[in-house]
Design an enzyme around this catalytic site. Structure first.
Site, mmCIF file in Angstrom:
data_model
loop_
_atom_site.group_PDB
_atom_site.id
_atom_site.type_symbol
_atom_site.label_atom_id
_atom_site.label_comp_id
_atom_site.label_asym_id
_atom_site.label_seq_id
_atom_site.Cartn_x
_atom_site.Cartn_y
_atom_site.Cartn_z
ATOM 1 C CG HIS A 72 11.291 -3.773 10.194
ATOM 2 N ND1 HIS A 72 12.501 -3.284 9.784
ATOM 3 C CD2 HIS A 72 11.279 -5.072 9.875
ATOM 4 C CE1 HIS A 72 13.196 -4.266 9.228
ATOM 5 N NE2 HIS A 72 12.473 -5.358 9.272
ATOM 6 C CE1 TYR A 200 11.502 3.784 4.031
ATOM 7 C CE2 TYR A 200 11.289 4.387 1.719
ATOM 8 C CZ TYR A 200 10.868 3.653 2.803
ATOM 9 O OH TYR A 200 9.813 2.779 2.661
ATOM 10 N N PRO A 292 6.612 3.429 -5.205
ATOM 11 C CG PRO A 292 8.524 2.278 -5.865
ATOM 12 C CD PRO A 292 7.490 3.226 -6.370
ATOM 13 C CE LYS A 296 1.105 3.692 3.440
ATOM 14 N NZ LYS A 296 1.504 2.789 4.499
ATOM 15 C CE1 TYR A 384 7.631 3.720 5.080
ATOM 16 C CE2 TYR A 384 7.064 1.797 6.383
ATOM 17 C CZ TYR A 384 7.793 2.380 5.368
ATOM 18 O OH TYR A 384 8.676 1.622 4.639
HETATM 19 C C1 PHB Z 1 11.118 -3.440 -0.245
HETATM 20 O O1 PHB Z 1 11.650 -4.000 0.720
HETATM 21 O O2 PHB Z 1 11.004 -3.998 -1.347
HETATM 22 C C2 PHB Z 1 10.606 -2.059 -0.090
HETATM 23 C C3 PHB Z 1 10.642 -1.459 1.152
HETATM 24 C C4 PHB Z 1 10.155 -0.183 1.299
HETATM 25 C C5 PHB Z 1 9.648 0.503 0.202
HETATM 26 C C6 PHB Z 1 9.600 -0.105 -1.031
HETATM 27 C C7 PHB Z 1 10.086 -1.385 -1.190
HETATM 28 O O3 PHB Z 1 9.201 1.764 0.361
#
Ligand code: PHB
Ligand code: APR
Length: 397
Positions: A72, A200, A292, A296, A384
């Site tokens: 990504h 997000y 989450p 990280k 990130y």
């Molecule tokens: C996930 O794909 O489980 C995932 C992706 C991004 C995050 C947290 C979990 O910030």
């Protein structure tokens, strides 16, 4: 029984430590109280920083990741009905990979089994003794018998609820804690991901996240109450809430499909200092937890064990105790920066409560700024994809 490093816990931290030590020719025994199936199937996050991907590839366990992992190059932040893209590669030259933590664990277990070095599942650690001496030992219960394992060092890779952290003297260990007033409800669905990149979203109903696992499986999360019950969330309610929070005015929305896993996860930030007490080291979730939102958790666990493996390699190469002295501080410098980033993403993207109009407006302004200023986008992107980790790869012996 004797080994050089006794590792408690076969999560990503313990397994990766065992793998790196093996490459350095250092012997270890891994003791895990759960079953192999449980450890593999446990549903966790799935974002790998570039340093983890590079490490897996260069140490010979990246073949499936290269084949099945999804690279990504950026991320969308959605707010006020629009999606804005932040391109990581353009701002940092690096990318991230979506590859489930269970797949990482599966690959690490296969690598461990191929070495023939011990990895005991369903083996409960009963007591750890002598970590304040050069001869620690672990007693554990496995296949109906109690075993004693003598080691030079003990690595506590046993997660947040493990037994290692409580073994530190109370007057040495300091915990730094923050509990958030919301949780994540996460689902896995048989639905093709409708966006190439993660989304997000901050909505006035709360946070939502669109992610994926494979070209057939979508992973989605939504903010819910800490005391919420999964029984309150029939599939229809989950989809309608996700559609409201994620859909944008350009017509984008997540695809729906059969939900085959759902669970609620609380959110907290936690750091234990220091991460070493004499011959006992903490690594991964045993020493720190992040919410989450910054993805990280696994990446920090891998960073810790890279530093630990490197320190142990120098110790056994003849540098002695001095090689171990910097472990805790080296890790903590990076951990606190990841804590800051995870907290920052969390506060920016979650609804802080009811009647918080000022906060919501402020958060929307922050998102607008973060997705339009080159400096702010670079800052988000470099955190990130993961801050630099200055540890050399293990030298193969
Ligand atoms: C996930 O794909 O489980 C995932 C992706 C991004 C995050 C947290 C979990 O910030
Ligand atoms: N004896 C043996 N094993 C134990 C004991 C014990 N007394 N206590 C706990 N364990 C095991 C747990 O069963 C678990 O498999 O230690 C392991 C710890 O693994 P994780 O919780 O996965 O922690 P870690 O390896 O540090 O990985 C961090 O996990 O929580 C996620 O998001 C986090 O991705 C991050 C990663």
């Amino acid at each position: 029984m004797k080994t050089q490093v006794a590792i408690i816990g076969a999560g990503p931290a313990g397994l990766m430590l065992g793998h790196l030590l093996d490459l350095c020719g250092i012997d270890s025994v891994i003791i895990e109280n759960r079953s192999k199936e449980y450890v593999i199937d446990r549903v966790r996050a799935g974002v790998l920083e570039q340093h983890v991907v590079d490490l897996m590839v260069r140490t010979g366990i990246g073949e499936r990741l290269m084949r099945e992992g999804l690279r990504h190059e950026g991320v969308y932040l959605a707010f006020g009905g629009t999606r804005r893209y932040i391109n990581f590669v353009e701002h940092t030259g690096k990318a991230i990979w979506v590859y489930g933590q269970n797949e990482v664990v599966r690959d690490l277990i296969a690598a461990r089994e191929a070495t023939g070095r011990p990895l005991h599942f369903e083996a409960e650690t009963v007591v750890v003794e002598g970590v304040d001496s050069p001869h620690p030992s672990i007693r554990y219960f496995h296949e109906g018998e109690t075993h004693t394992l003598h080691a030079d060092f003990v690595a506590g890779c046993d997660g947040f609820h493990g037994i290692s952290r409580p073994m530190f003297p109370a007057d040495l260990l300091r915990g730094f804690d923050r509990v958030y007033p919301f949780a994540w409800l996460g689902i896995l669905a048989h639905a093709a991901p409708s966006s190439e990149e993660l989304v997000y979203s901050l909505h006035e109903r709360g946070f939502a996240l669109f992610s994926m696992r494979t070209p057939q499986i979508t992973r989605l999360y939504l903010q819910c109450a800490t005391d919420d019950d999964i029984e309150n969330w029939p599939d229809d309610r989950i989809w309608s809430e996700l559609q409201m929070r994620l859909s944008t005015s350009d017509g984008w929305k997540p695809n729906e499909g059969e939900i085959f896993q759902k669970s609620i996860t609380p959110m907290r930030s936690f750091v234990a200092e220091p991460m070493q007490y004499k011959r006992l080291f903490l690594a991964g979730d045993a020493a720190h937890i992040v919410p989450p939102t910054g993805a990280k958790g696994l990446n920090l666990a891998v960073a810790d064990v890279r530093v630990l493996a490197h320190s142990l390699q120098r110790y056994y190469a003849g540098e002695g105790e001095a090689a171990l002295a910097g472990y805790s501080q080296t890790c903590l410098n990076r951990i606190w920066k990841a804590q800051r980033f995870s907290w920052w993403m969390t506060q920016m993207l979650h609804k802080q409560g009811e009647g918080v109009d000022f906060e919501l407006r402020r958060q929307m302004a922050e998102l607008d700024y973060v997705t339009s200023s080159k400096a702010a986008m670079t800052s988000l992107a470099e955190n990130y994809v993961g801050l630099d980790l200055d540890v050399s790869l293990p030298r193969k012996v």
